[in-house]
Scaffold this motif. Structure first.
Motif, PDB file in Angstrom:
ATOM      1  N   LEU A 109       0.853  -1.188   0.000  1.00 32.69           N
ATOM      2  CA  LEU A 109       0.000   0.000   0.000  1.00 32.69           C
ATOM      3  C   LEU A 109       0.893   1.243   0.000  1.00 32.69           C
ATOM      4  CD1 LEU A 109      -2.578  -1.302   2.604  1.00 32.69           C
ATOM      5  CD2 LEU A 109      -3.033  -0.895   0.173  1.00 32.69           C
ATOM      6  N   HIS A 110       0.958   1.904  -1.153  1.00 30.99           N
ATOM      7  CA  HIS A 110       1.894   3.012  -1.337  1.00 30.99           C
ATOM      8  C   HIS A 110       1.199   4.362  -1.487  1.00 30.99           C
ATOM      9  CE1 HIS A 110       4.307  -0.497  -2.138  1.00 30.99           C
ATOM     10  NE2 HIS A 110       3.652  -0.744  -3.254  1.00 30.99           N
ATOM     11  N   ASN A 111      -0.115   4.352  -1.574  1.00 32.87           N
ATOM     12  CA  ASN A 111      -0.863   5.587  -1.752  1.00 32.87           C
ATOM     13  C   ASN A 111      -1.407   6.021  -0.390  1.00 32.87           C
ATOM     14  OD1 ASN A 111      -3.364   7.312  -2.492  1.00 32.87           O
ATOM     15  ND2 ASN A 111      -2.302   7.083  -4.438  1.00 32.87           N
ATOM     16  N   ILE A 112      -0.895   7.124   0.121  1.00 32.82           N
ATOM     17  CA  ILE A 112      -1.195   7.532   1.495  1.00 32.82           C
ATOM     18  C   ILE A 112      -1.814   8.932   1.506  1.00 32.82           C
ATOM     19  CG2 ILE A 112      -0.238   7.871   3.811  1.00 32.82           C
ATOM     20  CD1 ILE A 112       0.244   5.041   2.763  1.00 32.82           C
ATOM     21  N   VAL A 113      -2.849   9.090   2.325  1.00 32.73           N
ATOM     22  CA  VAL A 113      -3.420  10.413   2.589  1.00 32.73           C
ATOM     23  C   VAL A 113      -3.403  10.617   4.104  1.00 32.73           C
ATOM     24  CG1 VAL A 113      -5.327  12.002   2.160  1.00 32.73           C
ATOM     25  CG2 VAL A 113      -4.983  10.041   0.631  1.00 32.73           C
ATOM     26  N   ILE A 114      -2.969  11.813   4.520  1.00 33.39           N
ATOM     27  CA  ILE A 114      -2.864  12.094   5.950  1.00 33.39           C
ATOM     28  C   ILE A 114      -4.001  12.998   6.418  1.00 33.39           C
ATOM     29  CG2 ILE A 114      -1.424  13.088   7.782  1.00 33.39           C
ATOM     30  CD1 ILE A 114      -0.237  10.572   6.543  1.00 33.39           C
ATOM     31  N   TRP A 115      -4.679  12.547   7.444  1.00 32.48           N
ATOM     32  CA  TRP A 115      -5.676  13.358   8.141  1.00 32.48           C
ATOM     33  C   TRP A 115      -5.001  13.899   9.392  1.00 32.48           C
ATOM     34  CZ3 TRP A 115     -10.340  15.504   7.571  1.00 32.48           C
ATOM     35  CH2 TRP A 115     -10.984  15.981   8.715  1.00 32.48           C
ATOM     36  N   ARG A 116      -4.677  15.111   9.514  1.00 35.23           N
ATOM     37  CA  ARG A 116      -4.892  16.191   8.609  1.00 35.23           C
ATOM     38  C   ARG A 116      -3.831  17.244   8.859  1.00 35.23           C
ATOM     39  NH1 ARG A 116      -6.946  20.273  11.772  1.00 35.23           N
ATOM     40  NH2 ARG A 116      -7.790  19.573  13.771  1.00 35.23           N
ATOM     41  N   MET A 117      -3.786  18.336   8.077  1.00 37.96           N
ATOM     42  CA  MET A 117      -2.849  19.421   8.277  1.00 37.96           C
ATOM     43  C   MET A 117      -3.473  20.450   9.217  1.00 37.96           C
ATOM     44  SD  MET A 117       0.212  20.155   7.146  1.00 37.96           S
ATOM     45  CE  MET A 117       0.560  19.693   5.456  1.00 37.96           C
ATOM     46  N   GLY A 118      -2.706  20.897  10.213  1.00 35.97           N
ATOM     47  CA  GLY A 118      -3.208  21.908  11.146  1.00 35.97           C
ATOM     48  C   GLY A 118      -2.912  21.550  12.589  1.00 35.97           C
TER      49      GLY A 118
END
Length: 334
Positions: free
Chosen positions: A323-332
């Motif tokens: 699994l190489h596609n990553i989204v981070i929750w969240r900026m801030g």
């Protein structure tokens, strides 16, 4: 003696049958769907300024950004919070927007200063019938276009808790993907880890992003948002989804108190609390998380949170699983 030999032969035959079935099952295990190498981030409307500032300082790390989020009003119409529009304008003017820009759409209803999150009723209404599904798809695409987004994150949660709603949603995903593709827009469908992916015929075309968090949180007692076992088990179930796939990790953490209060907190807030109360911060090997406890006004508090090293450890684990596609929750920060 003959009976003894018969038992031995029977045992050998049974063992061979079990080994054969185990080998066959292993061979038939589904491969991990394609997961293109990308890193993305969410920016939220309620923490816009710190999100924008942090993104500006870390622009080179991310391939895409997702603006969170378009919501429903009390007339079942979608709208985008004003401060989120300001974030888009700011990034665009500074020429630091990534080439892939997603608009997240959620099933939250916001009206007269009140909100109802993850509302299944509004999903039922806007997806009630083929004509309604087409109209709703058109409205999402139009809102994305109006706000300079070339991608859509469809994040309707709790819909799989109701069979009829889930069936409507699966049909809608296909419609939205087909219409978005004509416009040159990408569609990502955000899925909760609790969904039984094998129970539904998810359409080919969109990218499916599975949340790798909420193992512990507001619904439970103290613990990490994810651990390595949770990542492995969820990854194995992702094999039932069509390609391409990706996953989402959550930074920050949660605070639990002995009086029943539970809140999500940022890494910055967690570090501040540990320093303020001179707490001993410990490391959890099973998750990579950090945790500590302190006492204030006779109330016990426990904090678990993920820092940079935690997130990096989760990403490395996911990478080994394909699994190489990553989204981070969240900026801030908030």
């Amino acid at each position: 003696m003959k009976i003894f030999k018969y038992k031995i032969i029977t045992a050998i035959i049974c063992s061979l049958i079990l080994v054969t079935f185990a080998y066959t099952g292993w061979c038939e295990r589904k491969p991990m769907p394609t997961s293109p190498q990308e890193m993305g981030i969410w920016i939220t409307y309620w923490d816009m300024q710190s999100g924008v500032d942090m993104f500006s300082d870390n622009r080179e790390k991310y391939d895409n950004i997702s603006y969170f989020a378009a919501c429903f009003n009390d007339k079942n119409e979608l709208f985008l919070p004003e401060n989120l529009q300001q974030a888009q304008i700011f990034l665009h003017q500074r020429k630091i927007e990534p080439s892939h820009r997603y608009l997240t759409v959620v099933n939250d209803v916001v009206s007269r200063g009140k909100s109802k999150v993850k509302d299944i009723d509004v999903v039922d209404k806007v997806l009630d019938g083929a004509a309604a599904r087409i109209l709703h798809a058109n409205s999402i695409i139009a809102l994305a276009e109006e706000n300079n987004c070339n991608g859509i994150d469809l994040d309707y949660e709790k819909v799989f808790k109701n069979k009829e709603t889930a069936e409507k949603y699966i049909k809608f995903i296909k419609i939205l993907h087909d219409k978005a593709s004509v416009k040159g827009m990408k569609l990502r469908v955000i899925l909760e880890p609790s969904v039984d992916f094998s129970a539904y015929d998810f359409p080919q075309g969109p990218q499916y992003i599975v949340m790798m968090y909420n193992l512990y949180g507001l619904h439970s007692g103290p613990g990490p948002k994810a651990d390595f076992t949770f990542i492995e088990k969820t990854a194995d179930r992702i094999r039932n989804l069509p390609a391409p796939v990706g996953i989402a990790f959550s930074n920050g953490g949660c605070l639990w108190s002995s009086n029943g209060k539970k809140i999500f907190i940022s890494e910055k807030k967690a570090v501040h609390l540990a320093d303020q109360y001179k707490a001993v911060v410990k490391y959890d090997e099973k998750s990579g998380d950090k945790y500590f406890s302190y006492k204030k006004n006779n109330i016990e508090y426990t904090v678990w949170y993920a820092d940079k090293n935690t997130i990096e450890g989760w990403i490395k684990k996911a990478d080994k699983l394909g699994l190489h596609n990553i989204v981070i929750w969240r900026m801030g920060d908030n």
